[in-house]
Design an enzyme around this catalytic site. Sequence first.
Site, PDB file in Angstrom:
ATOM      1  N   THR A   2     -14.032  52.436 -12.761  1.00 30.68           N
ATOM      2  CA  THR A   2     -15.284  53.568 -12.660  1.00 30.68           C
ATOM      3  C   THR A   2     -14.845  54.556 -13.284  1.00 30.68           C
ATOM      4  OG1 THR A   2     -15.934  52.299 -10.561  1.00 30.68           O
ATOM      5  CG2 THR A   2     -16.299  54.805 -11.004  1.00 30.68           C
ATOM      6  N   ASP A  35     -20.894  50.271 -15.509  1.00 26.38           N
ATOM      7  CA  ASP A  35     -19.892  50.990 -15.604  1.00 26.38           C
ATOM      8  C   ASP A  35     -18.685  49.858 -16.127  1.00 26.38           C
ATOM      9  OD1 ASP A  35     -19.177  49.666 -13.185  1.00 26.38           O
ATOM     10  OD2 ASP A  35     -18.063  51.175 -12.409  1.00 26.38           O
ATOM     11  N   HIS A  36     -18.719  48.727 -15.654  1.00 30.48           N
ATOM     12  CA  HIS A  36     -17.675  47.635 -16.366  1.00 30.48           C
ATOM     13  C   HIS A  36     -18.169  46.156 -15.502  1.00 30.48           C
ATOM     14  CE1 HIS A  36     -15.852  47.715 -12.545  1.00 30.48           C
ATOM     15  NE2 HIS A  36     -15.941  49.436 -12.367  1.00 30.48           N
ATOM     16  N   HIS A  78     -19.876  46.083  -5.795  1.00 33.78           N
ATOM     17  CA  HIS A  78     -18.285  46.194  -6.116  1.00 33.78           C
ATOM     18  C   HIS A  78     -17.736  44.636  -5.360  1.00 33.78           C
ATOM     19  CE1 HIS A  78     -14.371  47.492  -6.201  1.00 33.78           C
ATOM     20  NE2 HIS A  78     -14.485  48.571  -6.858  1.00 33.78           N
ATOM     21  N   GLU A  98     -22.741  50.429 -10.332  1.00 34.23           N
ATOM     22  CA  GLU A  98     -21.159  49.744 -10.068  1.00 34.23           C
ATOM     23  C   GLU A  98     -21.274  48.298 -10.520  1.00 34.23           C
ATOM     24  OE1 GLU A  98     -18.542  51.321  -9.276  1.00 34.23           O
ATOM     25  OE2 GLU A  98     -17.600  49.157  -9.539  1.00 34.23           O
TER      26      GLU A  98
HETATM   27  C1  GP9 Z   1     -14.767  53.825  -5.745  1.00 29.57           C
HETATM   28  C2  GP9 Z   1     -15.642  53.320  -6.517  1.00 29.57           C
HETATM   29  C3  GP9 Z   1     -15.015  51.989  -7.214  1.00 29.57           C
HETATM   30  O1  GP9 Z   1     -14.843  55.093  -5.166  1.00 29.57           O
HETATM   31  O2  GP9 Z   1     -16.224  54.295  -7.668  1.00 29.57           O
HETATM   32  O3  GP9 Z   1     -14.210  52.200  -8.305  1.00 29.57           O
HETATM   33  P1  GP9 Z   1     -13.649  51.038  -9.271  1.00 29.57           P
HETATM   34  O4  GP9 Z   1     -12.802  49.957  -8.255  1.00 29.57           O
HETATM   35  O5  GP9 Z   1     -14.860  50.086  -9.735  1.00 29.57           O
HETATM   36  O6  GP9 Z   1     -13.027  51.587 -10.224  1.00 29.57           O
HETATM   37 MN    MN Z   2     -16.467  50.722 -10.935  1.00 29.58          MN
END
Ligand code: GP9
Ligand code: MN
Length: 710
Positions: A318, A495-496, A435, A269
């Site tokens: 994500t 992911d980003h 996150h 993440e």
């Molecule tokens: C939520 C998690 C976060 O279930 O995968 O998503 P994001 O905010 O990074 O798109």
């Molecule tokens: Mn994410």
Amino acid sequence: MAQEGMFSTLKHSYYPNWINKRIGFLCLMVGLFWLKTCFSYLFEFNLGIENIFQYFLLFINPFATAFLLFSFSLYLRKPRAAYITLFVLSFLITLLLFSNVVYYREFSDFLTVNTVLGAGKVSTGLGESALKLFRPYDLFYFIDYFVLIILFIRKKIRMETKSFAFRKAFAITAASSVLLLANIALAEMDRPELLKRTFSREHIVKYLGLNVFTVYDGIQTYQANQHRAQASESDLKTVQDYVKEHYAEPDPTKFGIAKGKNVFVIHLESFQQFLIDYKLTDEEGVEHEVTPFLNSLFHSQSTYSFKNVFHQVGSGKTSDAETLMENSFFGLDQGPIFTQLGGKNTFQAAPAILQQEAGYTSAVFHGNAGTFWNRNETYKRFGYNYFFDSSYYDVNKDNSFQYGLHDKPFFQQSVQYLEHLQQPFYAKFISVSNHYPYSQLKGDESGFPLADTGDSTINGYFATANYLDQSLKEFFSYLKSVGLYENSVFVLYGDHYGISNSRNKDLAELLGKTKEEWTDYDNASMQRVPVMFHIPGQTDGSVSETYGGQVDVLPTLLHLLGVNTENYIQLGQDLFSSQRDQVVAFRNGNFVTPNYVVIGNDIYDNKTGELIEDPSEEVQKEIQALEAKVTAQLTSSDELTNGDLLRYADSSLKTVDPDDYNYKNQLEQLEKIEKEKGNKSTSVYSQNNNTSTTDLYTVKSYKELLKGTK
Ligand code: GP9
Ligand code: MN
């Protein structure tokens, strides 16, 4: 006079006078609807309310839409017609509420236009159990109608015969519209971009109510259907031509080197490339390696790592990364593809391909609600056999935060299900602790040094990344102890971004730059995310400099697994291929190549980082050619997704039917398969003499780990 007469009969009545006025009765109907809605918000739906402000929005949202809707009855001059209209409107939205309540009891989700249109399917799925979804107290949602009708018949309540002034009716419509707009504005304040990004249906209901959600969903469905209706089989041909022309041959020395192995896809993440090998200096000048375990993997002899891969996500974050990684096309420009098309489109995603080509079982593990990003629907269309969402985990206040279960308990609790998967499997683990806002580590997990910039978001980022790193180390130890490690391939990817462009200037100093020096070129560079293919047993691992994007991962992985991709519609290119273009498109049309970084109209030299102020004609031509490539890739992606063109694809892949998947009672489903297969079962549990391996998992808090090193 007639009025007076009527009122005089009421002098002895228990009922207040206002009920007999049209506006008064309307208010009563609004109040009753409000009560029912609040009851369902509090006792039926699980809306994840986090603070008082959200409660406030929750309680006001039924008012705005009910007033607005009911106000239309005030325009009718004939009293009987007006009262009946009001009743019907109220009954309809109550029915909508009630249908959602019943649906939610089974599916933990709200009714969408598509679900209603395919209601036949839902009810077949439910079978006899549909009746079991009703509760005796459900009468509460409708009892008021019986009572009111009786009161009318017995003339305890009377209709106001005077017609309602148009300008008054209009004032009420206008006022409720303003209230609705205020509701939307306040919601957007608490959750920016709510309507653009949806997040989950719960989010819309929580902030704006069920009625708004239904209208919103209707508009989205209509738009998607328009696109789809206009698309035709010949559009697919255009995309196919692009795919053929863009296809890059696999590197023969890599093709099939991981054939038959289990696949672990590990979603890191918000993990950016700059974290790899990064050392954070604390107040005393001591350096702390942020992600020692991931660094060791990144540089391992058994890992093919990529340091110039960029994330390509849009507002679906994500979920867009998941789309790119598992389908080799992009998310949408106008919102998250998971929420907009995930429940409707046809896909050729990794789980389905691997199941059909090589007999893989697939599962995804994630400690947040299954409805977030509409995963519960999208994964079925990707062909995921199993989806373990937060309902499968022990999640409590201490081990979680707003995005779900923290990574250490998440990985640990996942193995009770993982051990029952038939091998070979394709299993995706979506971590979440790293996150935004990066301030969620508490108690024994806190203690990793914070950075010292003016921005608390940046300051906490390293500690949460370190926590993710620790959790992966524990997970890998377990996998080694049960023998899964050796016969698996691990795909790890960021992911980003974790630190947004607007904060990058504050980050600059930690990266050896100054605020003043920081440019858009640097922002683009920060879109780098690590991508690793860790294959135990391989010894010629390397850190590749090739330029690529998340869109390139799927063909790369499939080739490693010995799966030919030529017949699939994939927009990326194998990262090992010598035929690569190395043109990396961002979702917004900006792009990066080994030589250039192009942001809007600005061209940067990627060797020096300098802006090319006056590009020569030659450079301009080169950029135009690159731009054409970027446009071709992004347009192909948009055509493919908005037009749902994969429904026309004529490949050997059988179209996935979402109705074949059921994410309830999955442990029972897995155990049933183990029993049926008997000694042919390949799950870890079966191989371990039908004994659980969960005891082999060790979790240590950061504090405990520190003690161990002292
Ligand atoms: C939520 C998690 C976060 O279930 O995968 O998503 P994001 O905010 O990074 O798109
Ligand atoms: Mn994410």
